[in-house]
Each structure stands twice: as C-alpha cells, then as structure tokens.
Design a protein around this motif. Structure first.
Motif, short mmCIF file in Angstrom:
data_model
loop_
_atom_site.label_atom_id
_atom_site.label_comp_id
_atom_site.label_asym_id
_atom_site.label_seq_id
_atom_site.Cartn_x
_atom_site.Cartn_y
_atom_site.Cartn_z
N GLN A 32 0.84 -1.19 0.00
CA GLN A 32 0.00 0.00 0.00
C GLN A 32 0.88 1.24 0.00
OE1 GLN A 32 -3.36 -0.30 -0.42
NE2 GLN A 32 -2.74 -2.44 -0.62
N ARG A 33 0.51 2.24 -0.77
CA ARG A 33 1.32 3.47 -0.85
C ARG A 33 1.47 4.13 0.50
NH1 ARG A 33 0.94 6.79 -6.32
NH2 ARG A 33 2.10 8.19 -4.99
N GLU A 34 0.45 4.05 1.33
CA GLU A 34 0.54 4.68 2.65
C GLU A 34 1.55 3.97 3.56
OE1 GLU A 34 -3.44 2.33 4.14
OE2 GLU A 34 -3.51 4.12 2.89
N SER A 35 1.98 2.76 3.19
CA SER A 35 2.97 2.02 3.97
C SER A 35 4.41 2.36 3.58
CB SER A 35 2.76 0.52 3.81
OG SER A 35 1.49 0.15 4.28
N ILE A 36 4.59 3.11 2.51
CA ILE A 36 5.93 3.47 2.06
C ILE A 36 6.44 4.62 2.91
CG2 ILE A 36 7.33 4.31 0.14
CD1 ILE A 36 5.29 2.96 -1.75
N ARG A 37 7.51 4.35 3.67
CA ARG A 37 8.09 5.37 4.54
C ARG A 37 9.13 6.20 3.80
NH1 ARG A 37 10.87 3.47 9.96
NH2 ARG A 37 11.19 1.79 8.51
N SER A 38 9.97 5.56 2.98
CA SER A 38 10.98 6.29 2.22
C SER A 38 11.43 5.44 1.04
CB SER A 38 12.18 6.65 3.09
OG SER A 38 12.89 5.48 3.46
N VAL A 39 11.94 6.14 0.01
CA VAL A 39 12.48 5.48 -1.17
C VAL A 39 13.76 6.24 -1.55
CG1 VAL A 39 12.10 4.82 -3.57
CG2 VAL A 39 10.17 4.88 -1.99
N ILE A 40 14.84 5.51 -1.74
CA ILE A 40 16.08 6.14 -2.18
C ILE A 40 16.69 5.34 -3.32
CG2 ILE A 40 16.57 7.12 0.10
CD1 ILE A 40 18.83 4.96 0.25
N ILE A 41 17.59 5.97 -4.04
CA ILE A 41 18.37 5.30 -5.08
C ILE A 41 19.76 5.07 -4.52
CG2 ILE A 41 19.34 5.49 -7.40
CD1 ILE A 41 17.02 7.41 -8.05
N THR A 42 20.30 3.89 -4.75
CA THR A 42 21.65 3.59 -4.31
C THR A 42 22.46 3.05 -5.48
OG1 THR A 42 23.02 2.35 -2.73
CG2 THR A 42 21.02 1.27 -3.50
N GLN A 103 16.66 0.07 -13.77
CA GLN A 103 17.23 1.04 -14.70
C GLN A 103 16.43 2.34 -14.68
OE1 GLN A 103 17.06 -1.00 -18.44
NE2 GLN A 103 18.99 -2.06 -18.09
N HIS A 104 15.23 2.29 -14.13
CA HIS A 104 14.33 3.44 -14.15
C HIS A 104 14.04 3.94 -12.74
CE1 HIS A 104 13.78 2.39 -18.32
NE2 HIS A 104 13.47 1.16 -17.95
N ALA A 105 15.05 3.92 -11.88
CA ALA A 105 14.85 4.28 -10.48
C ALA A 105 14.35 5.71 -10.32
CB ALA A 105 16.16 4.08 -9.71
N ALA A 106 14.93 6.65 -11.03
CA ALA A 106 14.52 8.06 -10.90
C ALA A 106 13.07 8.25 -11.35
CB ALA A 106 15.45 8.96 -11.70
N ASP A 107 12.69 7.61 -12.45
CA ASP A 107 11.30 7.70 -12.92
C ASP A 107 10.33 7.09 -11.91
OD1 ASP A 107 12.13 8.91 -15.27
OD2 ASP A 107 12.24 7.01 -16.36
N PHE A 108 10.76 6.00 -11.29
CA PHE A 108 9.93 5.34 -10.29
C PHE A 108 9.68 6.28 -9.11
CE2 PHE A 108 10.13 2.88 -6.27
CZ PHE A 108 8.84 2.41 -6.28
N ILE A 109 10.73 6.92 -8.63
CA ILE A 109 10.59 7.84 -7.49
C ILE A 109 9.67 9.00 -7.87
CG2 ILE A 109 11.83 9.50 -6.05
CD1 ILE A 109 14.06 7.42 -5.83
N ASP A 110 9.84 9.53 -9.07
CA ASP A 110 8.96 10.62 -9.52
C ASP A 110 7.50 10.18 -9.57
OD1 ASP A 110 10.99 12.46 -9.75
OD2 ASP A 110 11.28 12.13 -11.90
N SER A 111 7.25 8.95 -9.98
CA SER A 111 5.87 8.47 -10.09
C SER A 111 5.22 8.26 -8.72
CB SER A 111 5.80 7.18 -10.90
OG SER A 111 6.39 6.12 -10.18
N LYS A 113 5.58 10.35 -6.19
CA LYS A 113 5.28 11.65 -5.58
C LYS A 113 3.80 11.99 -5.80
CE LYS A 113 9.90 13.42 -6.10
NZ LYS A 113 10.77 14.33 -6.82
N LEU A 114 3.19 12.41 -4.74
CA LEU A 114 1.80 12.81 -4.80
C LEU A 114 1.72 14.29 -5.14
CD1 LEU A 114 0.45 11.02 -1.63
CD2 LEU A 114 0.11 10.34 -3.99
N PRO A 115 0.69 14.68 -5.89
CA PRO A 115 0.54 16.10 -6.14
C PRO A 115 0.28 16.85 -4.84
CG PRO A 115 -1.35 14.88 -6.96
CD PRO A 115 -0.35 13.87 -6.49
#
Length: 123
Positions: A32-42, A103-111, A113-115
């Motif tokens: 669930q999106r509400e369960s995501i605490r943080s996302v980073i690229i390494t 390969q699409h980590a940055a796009d994933f993080i952008d997607s 983000k909530l408005p």
C-alpha cells in the motif's frame, strides 16, 4: 528485472520468471502506498543487505534474490551486480524493506510523488 506498477493506492512489483525462480516466490509483491516510509536510489545495493538469507538465492556480488531475515523482520531483495537500485522502506507490510535493481529508479521515485494539495485563501 522486476517491473514496478504505481497505482493511486498501491505499488505492485511484478517479478520476472527468473526472479521468481531465484527468490522461490510465486506471487508479485503488493504494498500500500501509505505504507511506504521512504524510497532512495543507491549505486551499491549490496551494502543495504541485512540479516541472513532465509528463502532465495545468492551468488555474492553477482545476484541476490529472495527473503532476508533480520532481528526486526524481513526484507525482500532482487539485485544484480553493481547496478543502481531502489531501496523502499515500509511499515506494516510483509517486508520491512524491498531492494530492487532498476534502470528506471529516478522515474519510479517521480511516479510515487503525490501532487501537492491545492492551496488557496482560507475564509
């Protein structure tokens, strides 16, 4: 490489046939999106492994796929070589952390983000 589907209420991680075989897992991972605490690229996902492999496969520094158990719970891992990966920290889910080569980590993080909520004059 796993494919990520971002929906308004959930994130679905669809594993390839090879990843399912290596991880000894049949189903996709849904959080669930509400369960995501943080996302980073390494750049080095191997330093994020914690605990011991419980179910899955590992060839050190080549591939790791499956469940890793640690003192506070368990993580799901699907990483290959020294490729960029996303590290998703979760609360109240089957896994405490999901680490995926992408390969699409940055796009994933952008997607994810909530408005921003609309701001306007208050009366």
């Amino acid at each position: 490489m796993a494919s990520l589907s971002v929906h308004s209420d959930r994130l679905e991680i669809h594993l390839t046939r090879t990843e399912r075989t290596l991880a000894l897992r049949r189903d996709s991972i849904v959080v669930q999106r509400e369960s995501i605490r943080s996302v980073i690229i390494t750049e080095d996902p191997w330093i994020w492994l914690r605990g011991i492999r419980s179910l899955g496969s590992i060839i050190p520094l080549i591939v790791a796929a499956g469940t890793w158990k640690f003192h506070g719970g368990k993580d799901f891992v699907s990483i290959k070589r020294h490729r960029p990966a996303v590290v998703i920290d979760l609360v109240d889910e089957e896994f405490a952390r999901v680490i995926l080569t992408s390969q699409h980590a940055a796009d994933f993080i952008d997607s994810l983000k909530l408005p921003a909520p609309p701001t306007g004059p208050t009366t």
